[in-house]
Design an enzyme around this catalytic site. Structure first.
Site, PDB file in Angstrom:
ATOM      1  N   LYS A  90       1.764   5.323  -4.786  1.00 52.76           N
ATOM      2  CA  LYS A  90       0.853   6.012  -5.612  1.00 52.76           C
ATOM      3  C   LYS A  90      -0.280   6.226  -4.823  1.00 52.76           C
ATOM      4  O   LYS A  90      -0.821   7.395  -5.077  1.00 52.76           O
ATOM      5  CB  LYS A  90       0.756   5.342  -6.933  1.00 52.76           C
ATOM      6  CG  LYS A  90       1.735   5.403  -8.055  1.00 52.76           C
ATOM      7  CD  LYS A  90       2.126   6.830  -8.178  1.00 52.76           C
ATOM      8  CE  LYS A  90       3.280   6.690  -9.352  1.00 52.76           C
ATOM      9  NZ  LYS A  90       3.738   8.065  -9.923  1.00 52.76           N
ATOM     10  N   GLU A 112      -3.262   9.869 -15.767  1.00 51.67           N
ATOM     11  CA  GLU A 112      -2.458   9.289 -16.659  1.00 51.67           C
ATOM     12  C   GLU A 112      -1.844   8.187 -15.818  1.00 51.67           C
ATOM     13  O   GLU A 112      -1.795   8.376 -14.684  1.00 51.67           O
ATOM     14  CB  GLU A 112      -1.071  10.367 -17.283  1.00 51.67           C
ATOM     15  CG  GLU A 112      -0.029  10.406 -16.228  1.00 51.67           C
ATOM     16  CD  GLU A 112      -0.466  11.254 -15.070  1.00 51.67           C
ATOM     17  OE1 GLU A 112      -1.485  11.700 -14.578  1.00 51.67           O
ATOM     18  OE2 GLU A 112       0.522  10.829 -14.008  1.00 51.67           O
ATOM     19  N   SER A 379       9.439   1.411  -3.946  1.00 52.26           N
ATOM     20  CA  SER A 379       8.288   2.356  -4.047  1.00 52.26           C
ATOM     21  C   SER A 379       6.960   1.293  -4.474  1.00 52.26           C
ATOM     22  O   SER A 379       5.906   1.922  -4.227  1.00 52.26           O
ATOM     23  CB  SER A 379       8.517   3.153  -5.281  1.00 52.26           C
ATOM     24  OG  SER A 379       8.794   2.543  -6.301  1.00 52.26           O
TER      25      SER A 379
END
Lengths: 399, 270
Positions: A90, A112, A379
């Protein structure tokens, strides 16, 4: 060359800008700023420096020797996005967007978050760029991911639990959009995935494409050739599109996205959009969505808060339409088994989201010859999931 | 030949300033919605905005979100709402416009949805998540069936106002403030300047909505524009009184319409 985007931000029939008029000038302004800065040498130098010096890029491409041996088939490499600062992919997108927002003169970031990883990354960027930060998180997810809520607060962000709808990621997105509608002047909506209205799917993809750019360089260096398969988990799909992007033109590379099937795609407790959804318009985009016959968005479910979303990014929807990428369902149970298996075999605790990708690789690898190469994108790291997985296994632990 | 929805709507503005109440179909049930529509019309409503509930109404504040939720929990569907309107049309002659989200129309099949609108007597459609850039999604079909696709203008529209106004039909929905639907104690946007640009570009009537809840606000807005749209203030009464809300909503509509009836037109309305 496959034509991926046109002026209106379409990927085939998908994408577009289905948002209230109030936000139109905001996304137009964002698109103009992005087009200006993406070619700007100074911006790119600053971003690259942040990615390298602050986030710890490039992330490793690790040959998982034990996993490969245990599965007895294709060679498996892990792209270690879990080793990035803040613990997931991210940060790649957030650093790009936060820097862009700063250049645009914005002083406040809203976001969010599902699992909390994007919220933590946004709170992090806001902290060191001296920006205000408000994160919307489904109340259900604040319980599942209490540790990440604490991290965000520690970083100086305000976390707003969202109680509307299913109180999960979908509702957090809706609430962040509502907030942006009411305060645009000083606020950038730092969207966390390749979804929402144009230009977000393109911007987020470009910032995440660093993953496949590195995989390509690293695998060529290690193996002298491209991988046969690239596997990543898909919710909105940002780590997956990042992992796929620079391989899209390389037709010999299979691209596989792993959707959260929850308790199974034959149940209602699933979040597997491509496998169970159909074409619709929601959250600013045309794409595939889990919905009922009247277009009411379905209350989806997955053990993974980060994949617990009823839609998928428009570029993935198009890759699916074109047959360029495959999207397979992975259940909670399969993901939890892989979470445990990777921890034991390689000493790597993956995020429960990433464990969905590992699970499919565990099925696929034994069916392939030993000279084949699979790359799995890990990830994120799984520390945040330990309490929830323990609960899943019937063990109550204190975080 | 029958008049198009756009013509019907435009004519509803000829009777002084138009008052346009919003009701969510099926909140608390369709029977009550029917009574509410009739009470609103009896008390001076010029156009009725009928919400088809959506699971995730991203342009709504908490009050109308609540109405959507109650309606869906009551099990109301698009098909039932179509049947409801078909029945309602036997008694109600004022223009009726649907307010819903793009997916409700798209998912039903746009042609199927919009042709049904024409058949049952729906005059227009408001879709808050369908901006100017995306209106081609439904505009050609709306044109084909004579259903007005109502455009919205926001305080942030700026240079977009003229472009939107030039292609507007039925009426223009001017959003009074930033943010989502819901009552506001004060509206600070320079709406008069926006209306001025609208007037330079179209003769389609312009109604202001979002945040209007009192007769004083309605009077003020009616001086600026051709009509006033009120949702949350009505939905609050329905949330409070449920099936017994008809009387309260009727009284409220009357007080709002009266406040707007000042100078311009017929005074023997009641």
């Amino acid at each position: 060359m496959i034509k991926m985007t046109d002026k209106k931000g379409r990927f085939g029939v998908h994408g577009g800008q289905y948002i209230p008029e109030t936000l139109m000038n905001a996304v137009i302004e964002l698109e103009e700023a992005y087009n200006r800065y993406k070619e700007d040498a100074e911006f790119n130098r600053e971003l690259q420096e942040l990615l390298n010096e602050y986030a710890g890029r490039p992330s490793g491409l690790y040959f998982a020797k034990k996993l490969t041996r245990e599965l007895g088939g294709a060679k498996i490499y892990l792209k270690r996005e879990d080793l990035n600062h803040t613990g997931s992919h991210k940060i790649n997108n957030v650093l790009g967007q936060a820097l862009l927002a700063k250049k645009m003169g914005k002083t406040r970031l809203i976001a969010e978050t599902g699992a909390g990883q994007h919220g933590v990354a946004t709170a992090t960027a806001a902290a060191f760029l001296d920006m205000e930060c408000v994160v919307f998180m489904g109340e259900e997810d604040t319980k599942r991911q209490a540790l990440n809520v604490y991290r965000m607060k520690l970083l100086g962000a305000e976390v707003i639990p969202v109680t509307s709808g299913t109180a999960t990621l979908k509702d957090a997105v809706s609430e962040a959009m509502r907030e942006w509608t009411s305060r645009i002047e000083d606020t950038h909506y730092c969207l966390g995935s390749v979804m929402g209205p144009h230009p977000f799917p393109t911007i987020v993809r470009d910032f995440q494409a660093v993953i496949s750019r590195e995989i390509k360089e690293q695998i060529l260096q290690k193996e002298g050739r491209l991988p046969d398969v690239v596997i990543a988990c898909v919710g909105g799909g940002s780590n997956a599109i990042g992992s796929f992007y620079h391989f899209i033109e390389d037709k010999e590379v299979r691209l596989i996205g792993c959707e959260a099937a929850g308790r199974g795609i034959d149940t209602f407790e699933t979040a597997a959009t491509i496998n169970t959804g159909r074409l619709g318009i929601f959250h600013g985009m045309k794409s595939y969505f889990c919905q009922d016959k009247y277009g009411q968005i379905a209350p989806v479910y997955s053990i993974s808060a980060g994949l617990d979303y009823p839609g998928i990014g428009p570029e993935h929807a198009n890759l699916h339409d074109m047959g360029r990428a495959e999207y397979v369902p992975v259940t909670d149970e399969e993901a939890v088994e892989s979470f445990e298996f990777l921890s034991r075999t390689e000493g790597i605790i993956p995020a429960i989201e990433s464990a969905h990708a590992v699970a499919y690789a565990m099925k696929l690898a034994p069916t392939l010859d030993k000279d084949k190469i699979i790359v799995i994108t890990i990830s994120g790291r799984g520390d945040k999931d330990c309490a929830a997985i323990a609960r899943y296994r019937g063990e109550d632990i204190y975080e | 030949m029958n008049k198009t929805g756009a013509q019907q709507i435009k004519e509803a503005f000829l009777n002084g300033k138009a008052f346009i109440p919003f009701l969510t179909c099926g909140d608390p049930d369709l029977e009550t919605t029917g009574k509410l529509v009739k009470a609103a019309v009896e008390n001076g409503a010029d156009i009725i905005e009928l919400g088809i509930p959506f699971s995730d109404p991203t342009a709504e504040g908490p009050v109308i979100q609540g109405a959507n939720l109650r309606a869906l929990q009551g099990g109301v569907t698009t098909d039932e709402i179509f049947e409801f309107v078909r029945e309602l049309r036997k008694e109600v002659t004022v223009p009726l416009v649907f307010m819903t989200y793009a997916n409700v129309v798209f998912s039903y099949g746009a042609e199927e949805f919009i042709s049904t609108c024409q058949e049952i007597g729906i005059d227009g459609m408001i879709l808050p998540d369908l901006p100017f850039e995306e209106k081609e999604e439904f505009a050609p079909i709306c044109k084909k069936y004579g259903v007005a696709l109502i455009s919205m203008i926001a305080p942030t529209s700026d240079k977009r106002i003229a472009m939107i106004a030039r292609e507007a039909e039925g009426f223009l929905y001017l959003v009074s403030s930033l943010g989502v639907t819901g009552t506001r104690s004060e509206i600070t946007t320079d709406l008069a300047s926006i209306v001025k640009v609208v007037r330079e570009n179209t003769d389609v009537p312009c109604a202001i909505g979002f945040g209007i809840s009192t007769p004083e606000q309605a009077e003020k807005m009616a001086k600026i524009a051709d009509g006033v749209i009120v949702g949350s203030a009505i939905i609050k009464r329905i949330a409070e009184y449920g099936k017994d809300s008809v009387k309260y909503v009727g009284e409220f509509v009357r007080s709002m319409k009266r406040s707007m009836k000042n100078k311009k037109s017929v005074d023997n309305f009641f």
